[in-house]
Design a protein around this motif. Sequence first.
Motif, PDB file in Angstrom:
ATOM      1  N   GLU A  78       0.869  -1.166   0.000  1.00 45.12           N
ATOM      2  CA  GLU A  78       0.000   0.000   0.000  1.00 45.12           C
ATOM      3  C   GLU A  78       0.907   1.218   0.000  1.00 45.12           C
ATOM      4  O   GLU A  78       2.126   1.114   0.170  1.00 45.12           O
ATOM      5  CB  GLU A  78      -0.892   0.000   1.248  1.00 45.12           C
ATOM      6  CG  GLU A  78      -0.096   0.093   2.559  1.00 45.12           C
ATOM      7  CD  GLU A  78      -0.975   0.193   3.798  1.00 45.12           C
ATOM      8  OE1 GLU A  78      -2.010  -0.502   3.855  1.00 45.12           O
ATOM      9  OE2 GLU A  78      -0.604   0.962   4.704  1.00 45.12           O
ATOM     10  N   LEU A 108      -4.237  -1.131  -1.309  1.00 47.70           N
ATOM     11  CA  LEU A 108      -4.789   0.140  -0.829  1.00 47.70           C
ATOM     12  C   LEU A 108      -3.942   1.294  -1.325  1.00 47.70           C
ATOM     13  O   LEU A 108      -2.717   1.184  -1.430  1.00 47.70           O
ATOM     14  CB  LEU A 108      -4.784   0.161   0.709  1.00 47.70           C
ATOM     15  CG  LEU A 108      -5.219   1.464   1.392  1.00 47.70           C
ATOM     16  CD1 LEU A 108      -6.719   1.664   1.269  1.00 47.70           C
ATOM     17  CD2 LEU A 108      -4.811   1.490   2.854  1.00 47.70           C
ATOM     18  N   ASN A 112      -4.548   6.025  -1.391  1.00 48.54           N
ATOM     19  CA  ASN A 112      -5.440   7.126  -1.056  1.00 48.54           C
ATOM     20  C   ASN A 112      -5.930   7.849  -2.299  1.00 48.54           C
ATOM     21  O   ASN A 112      -5.200   7.998  -3.275  1.00 48.54           O
ATOM     22  CB  ASN A 112      -4.724   8.162  -0.185  1.00 48.54           C
ATOM     23  CG  ASN A 112      -4.421   7.657   1.210  1.00 48.54           C
ATOM     24  OD1 ASN A 112      -4.752   6.540   1.575  1.00 48.54           O
ATOM     25  ND2 ASN A 112      -3.759   8.493   1.998  1.00 48.54           N
ATOM     26  N   ARG A 151      -9.384  -1.280  -2.822  1.00 49.69           N
ATOM     27  CA  ARG A 151      -9.758  -0.317  -1.782  1.00 49.69           C
ATOM     28  C   ARG A 151      -9.131   1.046  -2.052  1.00 49.69           C
ATOM     29  O   ARG A 151      -7.950   1.134  -2.383  1.00 49.69           O
ATOM     30  CB  ARG A 151      -9.294  -0.789  -0.398  1.00 49.69           C
ATOM     31  CG  ARG A 151      -9.811  -2.144  -0.010  1.00 49.69           C
ATOM     32  CD  ARG A 151      -9.101  -2.695   1.227  1.00 49.69           C
ATOM     33  NE  ARG A 151      -9.401  -4.110   1.377  1.00 49.69           N
ATOM     34  CZ  ARG A 151      -8.709  -5.077   0.779  1.00 49.69           C
ATOM     35  NH1 ARG A 151      -7.640  -4.765   0.040  1.00 49.69           N
ATOM     36  NH2 ARG A 151      -9.063  -6.334   0.928  1.00 49.69           N
ATOM     37  N   HIS A 182      -8.756   4.727   0.013  1.00 50.21           N
ATOM     38  CA  HIS A 182      -8.974   5.497   1.237  1.00 50.21           C
ATOM     39  C   HIS A 182      -9.238   6.950   0.885  1.00 50.21           C
ATOM     40  O   HIS A 182      -8.475   7.568   0.139  1.00 50.21           O
ATOM     41  CB  HIS A 182      -7.743   5.384   2.145  1.00 50.21           C
ATOM     42  CG  HIS A 182      -7.751   6.342   3.291  1.00 50.21           C
ATOM     43  ND1 HIS A 182      -6.615   6.968   3.737  1.00 50.21           N
ATOM     44  CD2 HIS A 182      -8.763   6.797   4.076  1.00 50.21           C
ATOM     45  CE1 HIS A 182      -6.920   7.756   4.752  1.00 50.21           C
ATOM     46  NE2 HIS A 182      -8.218   7.669   4.973  1.00 50.21           N
ATOM     47  N   LEU A 217     -12.793   3.482   1.786  1.00 52.55           N
ATOM     48  CA  LEU A 217     -12.409   3.411   3.187  1.00 52.55           C
ATOM     49  C   LEU A 217     -12.316   4.800   3.794  1.00 52.55           C
ATOM     50  O   LEU A 217     -11.860   5.742   3.136  1.00 52.55           O
ATOM     51  CB  LEU A 217     -11.059   2.700   3.341  1.00 52.55           C
ATOM     52  CG  LEU A 217     -10.945   1.279   2.813  1.00 52.55           C
ATOM     53  CD1 LEU A 217      -9.622   0.665   3.261  1.00 52.55           C
ATOM     54  CD2 LEU A 217     -12.102   0.409   3.264  1.00 52.55           C
ATOM     55  N   ILE A 218     -12.754   4.917   5.041  1.00 54.92           N
ATOM     56  CA  ILE A 218     -12.588   6.154   5.797  1.00 54.92           C
ATOM     57  C   ILE A 218     -11.804   5.824   7.063  1.00 54.92           C
ATOM     58  O   ILE A 218     -11.968   4.749   7.648  1.00 54.92           O
ATOM     59  CB  ILE A 218     -13.932   6.829   6.123  1.00 54.92           C
ATOM     60  CG1 ILE A 218     -14.804   5.939   7.022  1.00 54.92           C
ATOM     61  CG2 ILE A 218     -14.678   7.154   4.827  1.00 54.92           C
ATOM     62  CD1 ILE A 218     -16.097   6.620   7.483  1.00 54.92           C
ATOM     63  N   GLU A 219     -10.943   6.757   7.486  1.00 50.38           N
ATOM     64  CA  GLU A 219     -10.003   6.453   8.573  1.00 50.38           C
ATOM     65  C   GLU A 219     -10.020   7.532   9.652  1.00 50.38           C
ATOM     66  O   GLU A 219      -9.711   8.690   9.380  1.00 50.38           O
ATOM     67  CB  GLU A 219      -8.580   6.343   8.026  1.00 50.38           C
ATOM     68  CG  GLU A 219      -7.539   6.059   9.104  1.00 50.38           C
ATOM     69  CD  GLU A 219      -6.110   6.136   8.588  1.00 50.38           C
ATOM     70  OE1 GLU A 219      -5.232   5.498   9.201  1.00 50.38           O
ATOM     71  OE2 GLU A 219      -5.869   6.834   7.581  1.00 50.38           O
ATOM     72  N   GLN A 277     -11.069   2.071   7.782  1.00 55.86           N
ATOM     73  CA  GLN A 277      -9.645   1.747   7.807  1.00 55.86           C
ATOM     74  C   GLN A 277      -9.216   1.912   9.263  1.00 55.86           C
ATOM     75  O   GLN A 277      -9.024   3.025   9.755  1.00 55.86           O
ATOM     76  CB  GLN A 277      -8.895   2.697   6.884  1.00 55.86           C
ATOM     77  CG  GLN A 277      -7.428   2.419   6.736  1.00 55.86           C
ATOM     78  CD  GLN A 277      -6.849   3.244   5.595  1.00 55.86           C
ATOM     79  OE1 GLN A 277      -7.375   3.238   4.491  1.00 55.86           O
ATOM     80  NE2 GLN A 277      -5.784   3.985   5.867  1.00 55.86           N
ATOM     81  N   ASP A 328      -6.827   1.999  11.892  1.00 52.56           N
ATOM     82  CA  ASP A 328      -5.406   2.161  12.182  1.00 52.56           C
ATOM     83  C   ASP A 328      -5.229   2.075  13.701  1.00 52.56           C
ATOM     84  O   ASP A 328      -5.683   2.956  14.439  1.00 52.56           O
ATOM     85  CB  ASP A 328      -4.917   3.503  11.639  1.00 52.56           C
ATOM     86  CG  ASP A 328      -3.409   3.649  11.719  1.00 52.56           C
ATOM     87  OD1 ASP A 328      -2.838   3.338  12.781  1.00 52.56           O
ATOM     88  OD2 ASP A 328      -2.794   4.097  10.733  1.00 52.56           O
ATOM     89  N   HIS A 344      -9.857  -2.742   6.509  1.00 50.94           N
ATOM     90  CA  HIS A 344      -8.392  -2.761   6.474  1.00 50.94           C
ATOM     91  C   HIS A 344      -7.886  -2.335   7.845  1.00 50.94           C
ATOM     92  O   HIS A 344      -8.516  -1.515   8.524  1.00 50.94           O
ATOM     93  CB  HIS A 344      -7.911  -1.769   5.410  1.00 50.94           C
ATOM     94  CG  HIS A 344      -6.458  -1.847   5.063  1.00 50.94           C
ATOM     95  ND1 HIS A 344      -5.902  -2.903   4.393  1.00 50.94           N
ATOM     96  CD2 HIS A 344      -5.425  -0.970   5.275  1.00 50.94           C
ATOM     97  CE1 HIS A 344      -4.606  -2.685   4.192  1.00 50.94           C
ATOM     98  NE2 HIS A 344      -4.294  -1.524   4.736  1.00 50.94           N
ATOM     99  N   GLN A 355      -4.227  -0.949   9.938  1.00 55.33           N
ATOM    100  CA  GLN A 355      -2.855  -0.460   9.845  1.00 55.33           C
ATOM    101  C   GLN A 355      -2.249  -0.464  11.238  1.00 55.33           C
ATOM    102  O   GLN A 355      -2.965  -0.370  12.245  1.00 55.33           O
ATOM    103  CB  GLN A 355      -2.796   0.946   9.235  1.00 55.33           C
ATOM    104  CG  GLN A 355      -3.124   0.956   7.749  1.00 55.33           C
ATOM    105  CD  GLN A 355      -3.112   2.339   7.137  1.00 55.33           C
ATOM    106  OE1 GLN A 355      -3.505   3.316   7.759  1.00 55.33           O
ATOM    107  NE2 GLN A 355      -2.669   2.428   5.891  1.00 55.33           N
TER     108      GLN A 355
END
Length: 269
Positions: free
Chosen positions: A33, A58, A60, A101, A103, A141-143, A176, A178, A204, A206
Amino acid sequence: MPRFAANLSMLYNEHEFLDRFAAAAQDGFQAVEYLFPYAFDAQALRQRLHDNGLQQVLFNAPPGNWDAGDRGLACLPGREREFQTGFLQALDYAEVLSCPRIHVMAGLKPSGIDHATLESTYIQNIAWAATEAQKAGRDVLIEPINTRDMPGFFLNYQSQAHHIIEHIGASHVKVQMDLYHCQIMEGDIAAKIRHYLPTGRVGHFQIAGVPLRHEPDLGELHHPYLFEVIDEVSAACGWEGWIGCEYRPARGAVPHGTHDGLGWLHPQG
């Protein structure tokens, strides 16, 4: 052990970016990624993946003007068209790279705009992205990101992210998760994995050591236990995702700096 993807924006910085794919493969990674692919031709990246037997799992969407301080556009009123153009570009890259995916960074909260307006803009943008991503067979994906590393970031907590996803109601919009950011903002990591992973809304993971964002065997989190929790819950709920290694090697960009810090990935005995 779960499956790990090397984050090429942070790891192997002793190499030029396009040479990091080979370095990751030589260390046994099967997937990669990174933050942003847009400085490189998509076909050139695809060739590096192919040559080294790697999967792209992955990257962004464009964050706006990163050098000027943008950290995503999704919550920013008045920049919807720029957000949409960027996300369509990300879908083009995802098609070439067979990346499942994307992000989408939320962005920094501008002064003078109330939370309700930012949240409404964010939800509308993510919902639009979800529609486009569904056509292409991709996940959005949102983190949640911690406010120490990124002051003013709109999305900070797991519950906030899951609430937004429930509101949007699209199965291919996921969190996402993390663990580095989550530990700094909330803690109670194992319980949160057990709570959220079975919902189907985690796309996902991290990892990085806390507090210095070095290797996961440095700092206050005991990652071997967390990996066992992820394995246990995954076996029960059928989760088959990846864990991105998004940390800064403690030895920096010296030759073999990343490689020499991979004892956590290849434990002895």
